[in-house]
Write a protein that holds these residues in place. Structure first.
Motif, short mmCIF file in Angstrom:
data_model
loop_
_atom_site.label_atom_id
_atom_site.label_comp_id
_atom_site.label_asym_id
_atom_site.label_seq_id
_atom_site.Cartn_x
_atom_site.Cartn_y
_atom_site.Cartn_z
N THR A 154 0.82 -1.21 0.00
CA THR A 154 0.00 0.00 0.00
C THR A 154 0.85 1.26 0.00
N ALA A 155 1.95 1.25 0.77
CA ALA A 155 2.80 2.44 0.84
C ALA A 155 3.43 2.75 -0.52
N GLN A 156 3.84 1.73 -1.26
CA GLN A 156 4.42 1.96 -2.58
C GLN A 156 3.36 2.49 -3.55
N ARG A 157 2.16 1.94 -3.49
CA ARG A 157 1.09 2.43 -4.36
C ARG A 157 0.76 3.89 -4.04
N ALA A 158 0.78 4.23 -2.75
CA ALA A 158 0.53 5.62 -2.37
C ALA A 158 1.61 6.53 -2.93
N LEU A 159 2.85 6.07 -2.94
CA LEU A 159 3.94 6.88 -3.49
C LEU A 159 3.74 7.12 -4.97
N LYS A 192 -15.21 0.74 -1.95
CA LYS A 192 -15.46 -0.18 -3.06
C LYS A 192 -16.22 0.54 -4.17
N LEU A 193 -17.23 1.33 -3.79
CA LEU A 193 -17.97 2.09 -4.79
C LEU A 193 -17.09 3.16 -5.43
N LEU A 194 -16.21 3.75 -4.63
CA LEU A 194 -15.32 4.78 -5.16
C LEU A 194 -14.38 4.20 -6.22
N LEU A 195 -14.04 2.91 -6.07
CA LEU A 195 -13.19 2.24 -7.05
C LEU A 195 -13.99 1.70 -8.23
N GLN A 217 -14.71 13.14 -8.95
CA GLN A 217 -14.06 12.83 -10.21
C GLN A 217 -13.72 14.08 -11.02
N ARG A 218 -14.06 15.27 -10.50
CA ARG A 218 -13.57 16.50 -11.13
C ARG A 218 -12.05 16.62 -10.94
N ILE A 219 -11.53 15.99 -9.91
CA ILE A 219 -10.09 16.10 -9.62
C ILE A 219 -9.39 14.76 -9.77
N ILE A 220 -9.96 13.71 -9.20
CA ILE A 220 -9.32 12.38 -9.23
C ILE A 220 -10.07 11.51 -10.23
N ASP A 221 -9.43 11.15 -11.32
CA ASP A 221 -10.09 10.28 -12.29
C ASP A 221 -10.02 8.84 -11.81
N ALA A 222 -10.94 8.04 -12.31
CA ALA A 222 -11.08 6.67 -11.83
C ALA A 222 -9.85 5.83 -12.10
N HIS A 223 -9.19 6.07 -13.22
CA HIS A 223 -8.01 5.27 -13.54
C HIS A 223 -6.87 5.53 -12.56
N SER A 224 -6.65 6.78 -12.22
CA SER A 224 -5.60 7.08 -11.25
C SER A 224 -5.91 6.45 -9.90
N LEU A 225 -7.17 6.50 -9.50
CA LEU A 225 -7.56 5.95 -8.21
C LEU A 225 -7.45 4.43 -8.18
N SER A 226 -7.66 3.79 -9.33
CA SER A 226 -7.62 2.33 -9.38
C SER A 226 -6.23 1.77 -9.13
N ILE A 227 -5.24 2.63 -8.96
CA ILE A 227 -3.89 2.17 -8.65
C ILE A 227 -3.85 1.45 -7.30
N PHE A 228 -4.86 1.72 -6.44
CA PHE A 228 -4.89 1.09 -5.12
C PHE A 228 -5.49 -0.31 -5.14
N ILE A 229 -6.14 -0.70 -6.23
CA ILE A 229 -6.64 -2.05 -6.47
C ILE A 229 -7.76 -2.44 -5.52
N THR A 230 -7.51 -2.41 -4.20
CA THR A 230 -8.49 -2.91 -3.23
C THR A 230 -9.02 -1.78 -2.36
N PRO A 231 -10.26 -1.91 -1.86
CA PRO A 231 -10.80 -0.90 -0.94
C PRO A 231 -9.94 -0.73 0.31
N ALA A 232 -9.34 -1.80 0.79
CA ALA A 232 -8.51 -1.70 2.00
C ALA A 232 -7.30 -0.79 1.77
N ASN A 233 -6.68 -0.90 0.61
CA ASN A 233 -5.54 -0.03 0.29
C ASN A 233 -5.97 1.43 0.23
N LEU A 234 -7.10 1.68 -0.43
CA LEU A 234 -7.58 3.07 -0.57
C LEU A 234 -7.97 3.64 0.79
N LYS A 235 -8.60 2.85 1.62
CA LYS A 235 -9.00 3.30 2.96
C LYS A 235 -7.77 3.66 3.79
#
Length: 856
Positions: A408-413, A578-581, A718-736
C-alpha cells in the motif's frame, strides 16, 4: 540425450582424474596431466590441484572449442591410486572453500560433483523435460484469428492438461522442497539475487550446509527452461482467449478486463498440487518472473513474465491463508519496486488511462451512474474502429494492476507522483498564461474581469476561508471555478472573517482546513452523513434533505485533500471505498462493518434452509419520519437520468401510523417516488431465488437508498481524481488506508522522525521531554501531534511523513507556555527547570491551544 550426457561425464571424469593423479607415464608431456606437468618441470615445486579446482579446470576445458584436445593418451581410470572413480569417492581432501570465488562455489554443488565422476548415476530427467517441451510447442505458436478459428487450435481441456502435467514435471526436479530450504532460497530470490552473497555464506554456513541449501536453487536451474515455456504457454493462451472474446461478443473494455480466461478457471479446478509443491511453485515462479521481466512498469500480455505473474495469482487463490508467517509473505517481490523509478511508474500508469487510449467520439466525463455502464468512464462505442482500438489496447499489462508486487505504501507513493505531475503541469500552464499576457497586452475593450485574470494567472489554488463558516466559504470559493485551477497546488488562508491573512500555508493550514471541513460536515445538524454509534463509521444519510450540490462539494473537497496528500479524519465503511473504485458487486463482508445486524441476518438467510420463509422482494428504509417499503424494479433511472425512480409498495408515518402518505408528494433531493403499479404483491423469496434477494437487499441498503447522494459525491470527486488514477490502489482496504491513515500513534516512531532546532537530540532535556510524553495516554499524545502539525491521523507510512520539529523557544522565559506553528510543524519549547514543570506547561498549552491556529 542420454548418450550426450554419458559422453560429457566420461570427458569430465578423465580430465579430473589426470589433473588430480596423473597417468604415471615418464613419456607424458601433457600440460593438463599432473604427470606431464611434473615431467616438464622436474626441479620446480608445483601446486597440487584439489578436487574442487580440478573440477573447475575440467569444466573450462570441456566448454572450450576443442574439449578433447588436452586428454592424456596415457591416462586410464586404473592409473589413479588416490581415487576410486568407480564409486565416486575421493580420498584426496577437498581443501578450504574460497567463498569469494563463484567458480569454486559452482564446482562444489552436488550436480557438478556427480557429473565429474564416471560411476555416479546421472539422472535422465532432462529427457522427460525435453518431452514436455515438445508437447508444449502447439501452445507456443502465435495464432492470428481472422474470420474463423483454426481447426488445429487445441481445446481448453487439452491445453489445461498439458500445462498442468508440464508444471508437475518441473516440480519433480526439485530435490529438496523443505520449507526451511525454500524460505532460504526465497529470501534472496525476492530481492533479485540468483544466489546469496558470499559474505553471508561464509559467516553462517559451512561448506556442507552451503551445498545442501543450494540443492533447491540447482533444481530450479535444471528445469528453468521448461517452466519458462509453461508460463509462456499460459500467457499466450490467456491472451488468445481475450482476443477471441473481444471478436465474438464485442464487449466493453471494462467487461473484457474483468473476464477471466477459461483456461485459468480450468487450472484453478484441476491444479491439485500438494502444499509442498505449491510453495515450490511460488518461489520458482517468482524467480521466473524476475528472469524474464523487461525492467519496465508494463509487460506484454503474451510474455513469459506475464504468464509467471498469472500463475502466481492463481496459486494465491489455492494456497491456504494460515501459512506460517502468512501467505502474503511468500508472494512478495520487493526487488520490482526497487528496480523501477517512481516517475516512470507514474507516467506509465497515466499513459494507460482510458482517457489517453480511446480515440472515439464518445464523451468521457463524470456521469456518476451506478448501473455499471460508465463508472470508470470507459468507452462503450460498438463501432468496428473502437473494437479494433480496444483490442490493441489490451496487449500490455501494467504491473500495478496486480495486487502481488506492491504494498500500500508503494502504491501511495506512485499515486502521489501522478498527482505531482498533474500539479506541475497546471502550475506551468499558469506561468505561461501570465508570461503571454505580459508579452501581448490585451486591447482595453477586451479586458477580462479582474478576478478572472487573477485566477487564470495564479500559480496556486488559493482559498480564503474563515473558521466559523468554513463549509459555506468553501462552496463560494469553488463556485464556477475553472477545472484547470483545481489541479494547481493548494494554498489555504484560514482565520476569522476579518483576519483572513493569517500565516503562510506550507502544509499545516491545509490539514487544519480539512479537519474543520470534516468536523462541520459530519455533524448531525449538517444533515449530510449519518454515523453508526456502534461501529463509529459514517455513511451517506438516507433521505437527506440537503441539496445534492452539497454532496458534490463534499466529493470535490475529499478529492482535493487526496490530491494534495492530506490524510482525512474520516471513518467510512469498506463499501464506500469499493464504490469509489467502481466496483458494485457487493458481498456480505462488504457491508458487515457498517451494517452488522443486517449482514448477520442475511448470512443466516443464506446458510439456513427455510429461513427465507415469509420474506418478499420488498426493501424498507426509514427517514424523515416515514417508513417506505420499496418494490424491486429494474427501472433505476428516468429518461433524463436526473432523478432516481423508486416504486413504493407502502409508506407508513412513524409518528402517526394510521395516517396516509402522499407518495407522489414526497420531495427528497434526487428521488422520484411513485406508487407501484403492480396489483400483485412483491414476489416471495424461495430457496431458488434467495441469492438474488440477498444481492438486491445489499444493493438497496448501500447504493439504491442513497443513490442520488452517491452520484453527486462521485461527480465532485471525479472532477479532480479520475477513476483510472484511483484504481492504482486495487483494493478498498488499500484506498481506505491511504485516505484515512491510522488513528494509532506510535510515540517511538514519532521520536525517530522528529527534527530539532536549537536542541541537541541526545541531551538530557530532550530525553526528559520524551519521557514526559511517553508517560501520557495515547489520546493526549495525539493531542500533541495535532497541536504541532494539525494532523488528527497518522498518514500511511507513519509519522515520518509529517513534519515535527522541536525548536528552542526564544526568548526563553520560563513563564511562557510552549507554542506551535502548524504551518511549519514546529513546537517552540522553552527550556524548563524540571520534567514536572515541563509536563505542567506542555499540558496547559495543549488544553488552551488545540483549537485554532496552534498559537496557545
Amino acid at each position: 540425450m542420454a548418450t550426450d550426457t554419458l559422453a560429457l561425464q566420461n570427458l569430465l571424469s578423465r580430465l579430473v582424474g589426470q589433473l588430480l593423479h596423473g597417468c604415471r607415464n615418464v613419456a607424458c608431456r601433457e600440460c593438463m596431466c599432473d604427470t606431464g606437468r611434473r615431467n616438464a618441470s622436474p626441479h620446480r615445486s608445483l601446486r597440487n590441484y584439489t578436487p574442487r579446482s580440478a573440477r573447475a579446470i575440467a569444466l573450462a576445458l570441456a566448454g572450450g572449442a576443442l574439449p578433447r584436445k588436452h586428454l592424456c593418451v596415457h591416462y586410464s581410470s586404473d592409473a589413479g591410486p588416490g581415487t576410486d572413480l568407480e564409486t565416486g569417492n575421493d580420498t584426496v581432501p577437498e581443501g578450504s572453500l574460497d567463498p569469494s570465488s563463484f567458480e569454486q562455489l559452482l564446482c562444489d554443488t552436488t550436480s557438478i560433483r556427480d557429473i565429474c565422476h564416471r560411476s555416479a548415476k546421472i539422472s535422465l530427467r532432462p529427457s522427460k523435460l525435453e518431452y514436455w517441451k515438445q508437447t508444449l510447442s502447439p501452445l507456443l505458436q502465435r495464432i492470428v484469428i481472422e474470420d474463423a478459428i483454426p481447426s488445429s487450435l487445441l481445446g481448453n481441456e487439452q491445453a489445461c492438461q498439458i500445462i498442468s502435467n508440464a508444471l508437475r514435471a518441473c516440480l519433480d526436479t526439485v530435490t529438496d522442497g523443505r520449507m526451511d530450504v525454500l524460505s532460504y532460497a526465497d529470501t534472496y530470490i525476492r530481492d533479485g539475487s540468483a544466489y546469496p552473497p558470499v559474505s553471508y555464506a561464509n559467516s553462517h554456513h559451512p561448506a556442507k550446509g552451503w551445498n545442501v541449501r543450494h540443492k533447491v536453487l540447482d533444481s530450479f536451474e535444471r528445469g528453468q527452461d521448461l517452466l519458462s515455456l509453461v508460463c509462456e504457454a499460459v500467457a499466450m493462451r490467456a491472451d488468445l482467449e481475450t482476443q477471441l472474446q473481444l471478436l465474438r461478443s464485442r464487449p466493453s473494455r471494462r467487461e473484457a478486463d474483468r473476464a477471466r480466461p477459461t483456461l485459468l478457471l480450468l487450472l484453478e479446478r484441476k491444479l491439485d498440487l500438494d502444499h509442498a509443491a505449491n510453495m515450490q511453485a511460488i518461489v520458482w515462479l517468482k524467480k521466473t518472473f524476475i528472469l524474464h521481466w523487461n525492467r519496465e512498469p508494463s509487460i506484454s500480455l503474451s510474455s513469459t513474465a506475464s504468464g509467471a505473474l498469472t500463475m502466481l495469482e492463481l496459486l494465491k487463490q489455492l494456497v491456504p491463508l494460515d501459512l506460517v508467517g502468512g501467505a502474503s509473505v511468500w508472494f512478495k517481490l520487493p526487488t520490482i519496486a526497487h528496480n523501477l523509478a517512481v516517475v516512470d511508474v507514474a507516467e506509465s500508469w497515466t499513459a494507460g488511462s482510458p482517457r489517453n487510449q480511446c480515440d472515439c467520439d464518445r464523451p468521457h466525463g463524470s456521469e456518476g451512474r451506478l448501473d455499471g455502464t460508465c463508472v470508470l468512464h470507459m468507452c462503450q462505442d460498438q463501432s468496428s474502429s473502437s473494437d479494433r482500438h480496444h483490442t490493441d489496447a489490451v496487449t500490455k499489462r501494467q504491473l500495478l494492476s496486480t495486487d502481488l508486487l506492491f504494498d500500500t505504501a508503494q502504491r501511495a507513493l506512485y499515486f502521489r507522483m501522478i498527482n505531482h505531475l498533474k500539479m506541475q503541469k497546471a502550475h506551468s500552464k499558469a506561468g505561461k498564461a501570465a508570461a503571454l499576457r505580459r508579452r501581448f497586452p490585451a486591447h482595453p475593450h477586451e479586458h477580462e474581469p479582474e478576478d478572472q485574470v487573477k485566477y487564470e494567472e495564479e500559480h496556486y489554488l488559493l482559498l480564503n476561508v474563515s473558521r466559523t463558516n468554513v463549509l459555506s466559504d468553501a462552496y463560494d470559493q469553488f463556485w464556477q471555478r475553472r477545472s484547470g485551477e483545481l489541479f494547481r497546488p493548494l494554498r489555504v488562508r484560514l482565520g476569522e472573517s476579518d483576519e483572513l491573512e493569517v500565516g503562510h500555508d506550507l502544509g499545516g493550514v491545509q490539514i487544519e482546513f480539512f479537519n474543520l471541513i470534516c468536523k462541520q460536515a459530519f455533524t448531525e445538524d449538517a444533515g449530510l452523513f449519518a454515523s453508526n454509534p456502534i461501529t463509529g463509521l459514517s455513511y451517506f444519510r438516507v433521505g437527506s434533505l440537503q441539496p445534492l450540490h452539497m454532496f458534490e462539494l463534499m466529493g470535490l473537497l475529499v478529492a482535493l485533500a487526496v490530491y494534495n496528500g492530506i490524510t482525512l479524519p474520516l471513518s467510512f465503511p469498506n463499501v464506500f471505498y469499493k464504490l469509489l473504485l467502481g466496483d458494485y458487486d457487493l458481498k456480505l463482508d462488504d457491508i458487515a462493518d457498517h451494517w452488522p445486524d443486517e449482514a448477520k441476518s442475511l448470512r443466516y438467510v443464506m446458510e439456513t434452509p427455510g429461513a427465507e420463509d415469509d420474506l418478499s422482494f420488498s426493501f424498507p428504509i426509514e427517514a424523515n419520519g416515514i417508513r417506505i417499503f420499496s418494490h424491486e424494479s429494474s427501472n433505476c433511472h428516468t429518461e433524463s437520468d436526473e432523478f432516481v425512480t423508486i416504486e413504493v409498495e407502502d409508506a407508513i408515518p412513524t409518528t402517526y401510523p394510521s395516517a396516509d402518505v402522499d407518495v407522489e408528494g414526497l420531495r427528497w433531493p434526487g428521488f422520484n417516488f411513485i406508487r407501484s403499479g403492480t396489483l400483485v404483491a412483491s414476489p416471495s423469496v424461495t430457496a431458488t431465488n434467495k441469492a438474488r434477494y440477498i444481492s438486491s437487499y445489499m444493493t438497496w441498503l448501500a447504493i439504491r437508498s442513497v443513490e442520488p447522494q452517491v452520484r453527486a459525491f462521485h461527480r465532485g470527486f471525479q472532477r479532480i481524481i479520475d477513476a483510472h488514477s484511483l484504481s492504482i490502489f486495487i483494493t478498498p482496504a488499500n484506498l481506505k488506508a491511504f485516505m484515512e491513515g491510522s488513528a494509532h500513534l506510535d510515540i517511538n516512531e514519532l521520536r525517530i522522525a522528529t527534527r530539532y532546532d536549537g536542541y541537541d537530540p541526545k541531551s538530557k532535556y530532550i530525553a526528559s521531554f520524551w519521557s514526559v510524553v511517553k508517560s501520557w495516554p495515547e489520546e493526549k499524545q495525539k493531542q500533541l501531534l495535532k497541536f504541532v502539525t494539525a494532523a488528527e491521523r497518522v498518514p500511511l507510512g507513519g509519522p515520518e511523513h509529517l513534519t515535527f520539529v522541536v525548536q528552542r523557544a526564544r526568548p526563553t522565559s520560563l513563564d511562557h507556555l510552549p507554542t506551535s506553528s502548524t504551518c511549519f510543524g514546529t513546537l517552540q519549547l522553552p527550556h524548563y527547570r524540571s520534567a514536572n514543570v515541563l509536563d505542567e506547561k506542555l499540558s496547559l498549552a495543549l488544553e488552551y491551544g488545540l483549537e485554532g491556529f496552534g498559537t496557545g
